[in-house]
Design a protein around this motif. Structure first.
Motif, PDB file in Angstrom:
ATOM      1  N   LEU A  63       0.848  -1.178   0.000  1.00 53.02           N
ATOM      2  CA  LEU A  63       0.000   0.000   0.000  1.00 53.02           C
ATOM      3  C   LEU A  63       0.891   1.237   0.000  1.00 53.02           C
ATOM      4  O   LEU A  63       1.777   1.371   0.840  1.00 53.02           O
ATOM      5  N   VAL A  64       0.662   2.130  -0.949  1.00 54.24           N
ATOM      6  CA  VAL A  64       1.422   3.377  -1.021  1.00 54.24           C
ATOM      7  C   VAL A  64       0.743   4.421  -0.139  1.00 54.24           C
ATOM      8  O   VAL A  64      -0.461   4.659  -0.252  1.00 54.24           O
ATOM      9  N   GLY A  65       1.513   5.035   0.728  1.00 53.46           N
ATOM     10  CA  GLY A  65       0.972   6.051   1.623  1.00 53.46           C
ATOM     11  C   GLY A  65       1.882   7.266   1.688  1.00 53.46           C
ATOM     12  O   GLY A  65       2.977   7.292   1.102  1.00 53.46           O
ATOM     13  N   TYR A  66       1.414   8.272   2.441  1.00 54.02           N
ATOM     14  CA  TYR A  66       2.165   9.526   2.583  1.00 54.02           C
ATOM     15  C   TYR A  66       2.112   9.948   4.040  1.00 54.02           C
ATOM     16  O   TYR A  66       1.032  10.007   4.643  1.00 54.02           O
ATOM     17  N   LEU A  67       3.279  10.261   4.590  1.00 59.07           N
ATOM     18  CA  LEU A  67       3.412  10.549   6.013  1.00 59.07           C
ATOM     19  C   LEU A  67       3.972  11.949   6.220  1.00 59.07           C
ATOM     20  O   LEU A  67       4.948  12.342   5.580  1.00 59.07           O
ATOM     21  N   SER A  68       3.339  12.693   7.119  1.00 56.98           N
ATOM     22  CA  SER A  68       3.844  13.995   7.556  1.00 56.98           C
ATOM     23  C   SER A  68       3.989  13.959   9.074  1.00 56.98           C
ATOM     24  O   SER A  68       3.155  13.367   9.768  1.00 56.98           O
ATOM     25  N   LEU A  69       5.033  14.609   9.577  1.00 56.17           N
ATOM     26  CA  LEU A  69       5.296  14.620  11.013  1.00 56.17           C
ATOM     27  C   LEU A  69       5.249  16.043  11.548  1.00 56.17           C
ATOM     28  O   LEU A  69       5.472  17.006  10.808  1.00 56.17           O
ATOM     29  N   PRO A  70       4.950  16.207  12.834  1.00 52.22           N
ATOM     30  CA  PRO A  70       4.927  17.553  13.419  1.00 52.22           C
ATOM     31  C   PRO A  70       6.280  18.244  13.268  1.00 52.22           C
ATOM     32  O   PRO A  70       7.323  17.584  13.253  1.00 52.22           O
ATOM     33  N   PRO A  71       6.288  19.553  13.134  1.00 56.32           N
ATOM     34  CA  PRO A  71       7.554  20.271  12.905  1.00 56.32           C
ATOM     35  C   PRO A  71       8.547  20.115  14.039  1.00 56.32           C
ATOM     36  O   PRO A  71       9.764  20.252  13.816  1.00 56.32           O
ATOM     37  N   GLU A  72       8.079  19.818  15.251  1.00 58.94           N
ATOM     38  CA  GLU A  72       9.002  19.706  16.369  1.00 58.94           C
ATOM     39  C   GLU A  72       9.714  18.359  16.411  1.00 58.94           C
ATOM     40  O   GLU A  72      10.655  18.169  17.212  1.00 58.94           O
ATOM     41  N   ARG A  73       9.318  17.407  15.586  1.00 55.80           N
ATOM     42  CA  ARG A  73       9.966  16.099  15.587  1.00 55.80           C
ATOM     43  C   ARG A  73      11.285  16.137  14.812  1.00 55.80           C
ATOM     44  O   ARG A  73      11.348  16.673  13.697  1.00 55.80           O
ATOM     45  N   LYS A  74      12.309  15.548  15.384  1.00 55.14           N
ATOM     46  CA  LYS A  74      13.588  15.403  14.708  1.00 55.14           C
ATOM     47  C   LYS A  74      13.664  14.002  14.099  1.00 55.14           C
ATOM     48  O   LYS A  74      13.295  13.024  14.745  1.00 55.14           O
ATOM     49  N   ILE A  75      14.163  13.914  12.873  1.00 53.76           N
ATOM     50  CA  ILE A  75      14.181  12.652  12.138  1.00 53.76           C
ATOM     51  C   ILE A  75      15.608  12.145  12.041  1.00 53.76           C
ATOM     52  O   ILE A  75      16.533  12.901  11.674  1.00 53.76           O
TER      53      ILE A  75
END
Length: 585
Positions: free
Chosen positions: A307-319
């Protein structure tokens, strides 16, 4: 430049002179559409088909009579109707063909060729008008390919039609159909994704490039000149290229680049000089606001389907280097409607809004979504409330397993089918989701399918073939079992239910009856109505108020950030809070 009654303008294009815009606009309270022109210099608008009780369709341009258009007028949208040549500058109409048979016209310039598409038992057929004024069959599309096959254009000489065609393959390919002998040739087909866009040479009408979309949009050239242009454009700006329009000689292309953290950027590209001139952004207000990047993800469901999906994270999260955030976040799973639609890579205001409130945001192309081949679409047949909903549940659990989402802070948000999926996920996995926001959900599938009128054959047959037929005992059993109203006892968590007073498919009475049953079980239920809306939200004031209500509801459920609601936020809305005390000052 233009104004029209709700649901707004459809099927628009430039006038040949570039001095005006020609478009379809609804006739209030009739269900009909008329062809209009608005001239840019003075803003004057003319109804080119000002006849009471008629439904108008744009057919083709005229080269023999520059600036003129061909339109079809009928008293029923599934009837071909009479064809007129119309002069937008004077409003004069000339009858050029009389016909009153079931189907719809497809036409080339000056009605050469003229093809009729007729709907037959869940599929459709094509016939071309020969020189002796008789119709000759040139093809048939069965129900299994009706969603994935469309006649997309004609060659300028009228010899060929070009199709996006799923017949004979797993994915939608580009096919050339001879109108002389109905012979066909596959010009292109991607093994993994459907062809979504085709660009034609405006002089010859022959395809020069096509695009497919799996997780991102990918272009392939069919000519050397197009290949040079695509190579140059790949270096111009970040994001996925879209070719929107071109000048009549093919020299200039109107293009856009879709990025996930900025609104689309538009350019005018000169194929001769290979220079691109920036035009602007669709939503310049976003340039002054903080945004987050969206990244494509691949999720394996419980059956091993990708399944193809799209993920966005809160701006305060460090990746970190593996794409994992430093902390868990509450998650909102945004469910697209349809289900025969899809989520795409690009700037998604709903993702940006939710991420700014502290949520991880995930969208997933569940089975039934378009773009990934006809077997992927067919996997949802008869399985709206089972396999499709399982994909939603699996996507949320994937986010937990990947150390993205807090296990006890999962929510769903969607409208129409998306709202239905949100409710059914709450029922099938009540221990997984804390709450759901559901707009215009069909809570009773039997009633919902019955409300799709036989006067719209494509939808009428599509829903009965792929969702369930309420005229059969088997169909009624399946539709009933997969209806949220049958799952009330299983639904846990909190629910925000919203609907429109003019919705022809999901009446407010059915939503209120459903909410009553939830309330009787002590479910935390909030219910809001928009009396002037249909199946979805068309008015900006109502859209703003709905999202304000959703923000307060999600903040209460997931402990996310909430912007205080002001009188300006709900100015002009028809929103009425029926129960639950949601937000309104």
């Amino acid at each position: 430049m233009t104004r029209a009654p709700l649901p707004g303008i459809s099927d628009y294009d430039w006038h040949d002179s570039s001095a005006g815009i020609v478009y379809l606009a609804p006739v209030p309270q009739t269900g009909n559409w008329h062809v209009h022109v608005t001239w840019l210099a003075d803003g004057q608008t003319r109804d080119l088909t000002p006849i009471d009780g008629v439904h108008a369709r744009l057919l083709a341009r005229s080269a023999a009579h520059p600036g003129n258009l061909y339109v079809a007028l009928s008293d029923d949208e599934v009837v071909t109707g009479d064809v007129y040549r119309v002069d937008p500058e004077t409003g004069a109409r000339l009858l050029v063909r009389e016909e009153d048979s079931e189907g719809s016209y497809l036409a080339g310039t000056d009605l050469t060729p003229l093809v009729v598409q007729r709907f037959v038992a869940g599929g459709f057929s094509w016939a071309v008008l020969d020189a002796d004024a008789s119709w000759r069959d040139i093809g048939h599309v069965g129900p299994e390919d009706a969603l994935g096959t469309v006649l997309d254009g004609f060659s300028a000489d009228g010899a060929y039609a070009f199709l996006r065609d799923s017949r004979g393959g797993e994915t939608i390919g580009l096919v050339r159909l001879s109108l002389a002998d109905a012979g066909s040739e596959v010009l292109a087909r991607d093994p993994d994704a459907d062809i979504a866009r085709i660009i034609y040479d405006p002089r010859s009408g022959v395809p020069i490039a096509y695009a497919v979309e799996d997780s991102r949009r990918r272009w392939t050239a069919l000519t050397a000149d197009a290949a040079l242009a695509l190579e140059r454009l790949a270096l111009l700006a970040p994001g996925d290229l879209d070719i929107l329009d071109q000048s009549s000689d093919g020299r200039y292309w109107l293009i856009a680049f879709d990025s996930s953290d900025a609104p689309p950027a538009y350019f005018l590209y000169d194929r001769n000089s290979r220079a691109a001139s920036p035009i602007g952004l669709t939503r310049p207000v976003w340039t002054d606001l903080p945004t987050v990047a969206q990244r494509p993800v691949t999720i394996l469901n419980r059956d091993g389907t990708k399944l193809v999906g799209y993920l966005s994270l809160p701006p305060e999260r460090k990746i970190d280097d593996t794409g994992k955030p430093d902390k868990l976040s509450p998650l909102v799973l945004v469910v697209h409607g349809g289900p025969w639609d899809r989520d795409r890579f690009g700037f998604a205001p709903v993702h940006q809004w939710l991420a700014s409130r502290g949520y991880a945001v995930l969208s997933v192309n569940y089975r039934g979504s378009i773009g990934f081949g006809k077997s992927f679409v067919a996997a949802a047949d008869g399985a709206w409330g089972t396999a499709v909903v399982d994909d939603l549940i699996d996507a949320a659990r994937w986010a937990v397993k990947q150390k993205i989402a807090k296990e006890d802070r999962l929510a769903l948000l969607g409208g129409a089918f998306g709202g239905y999926g949100a409710l059914m996920a709450m029922a099938r996995a009540a221990d997984s989701f804390a709450c759901a926001v559901s707009l215009a959900p069909p809570v009773d599938l039997i009633d919902f399918v019955k409300r799709i009128p036989a006067s719209t054959p494509p939808l009428y047959h599509l829903f009965r073939a792929r969702v369930g037929d309420p005229a059969t005992a088997r169909g009624r059993t399946m539709l009933s079992a997969q209806s949220p109203r049958a799952q009330v006892a299983a639904i846990g968590g909190a629910v925000l239910l919203a609907g429109g007073g003019r919705d022809p498919l999901v009446p407010l009475a059915s939503l209120t009856a459903f909410a009553d049953r939830l309330a009787a079980r002590q479910v935390d239920i909030a219910e809001i109505h928009f009396p002037d809306e249909g199946h979805g939200l068309a008015r900006n004031a109502n859209t703003r108020a709905f999202f304000a209500a959703a923000e307060v509801f999600l903040g209460r459920c997931l402990d996310g950030r909430v912007e205080p609601v002001t009188a300006d936020d709900i100015a002009g809305t028809s929103l009425a809070v029926k129960r639950g005390g949601v937000l309104m000052p």
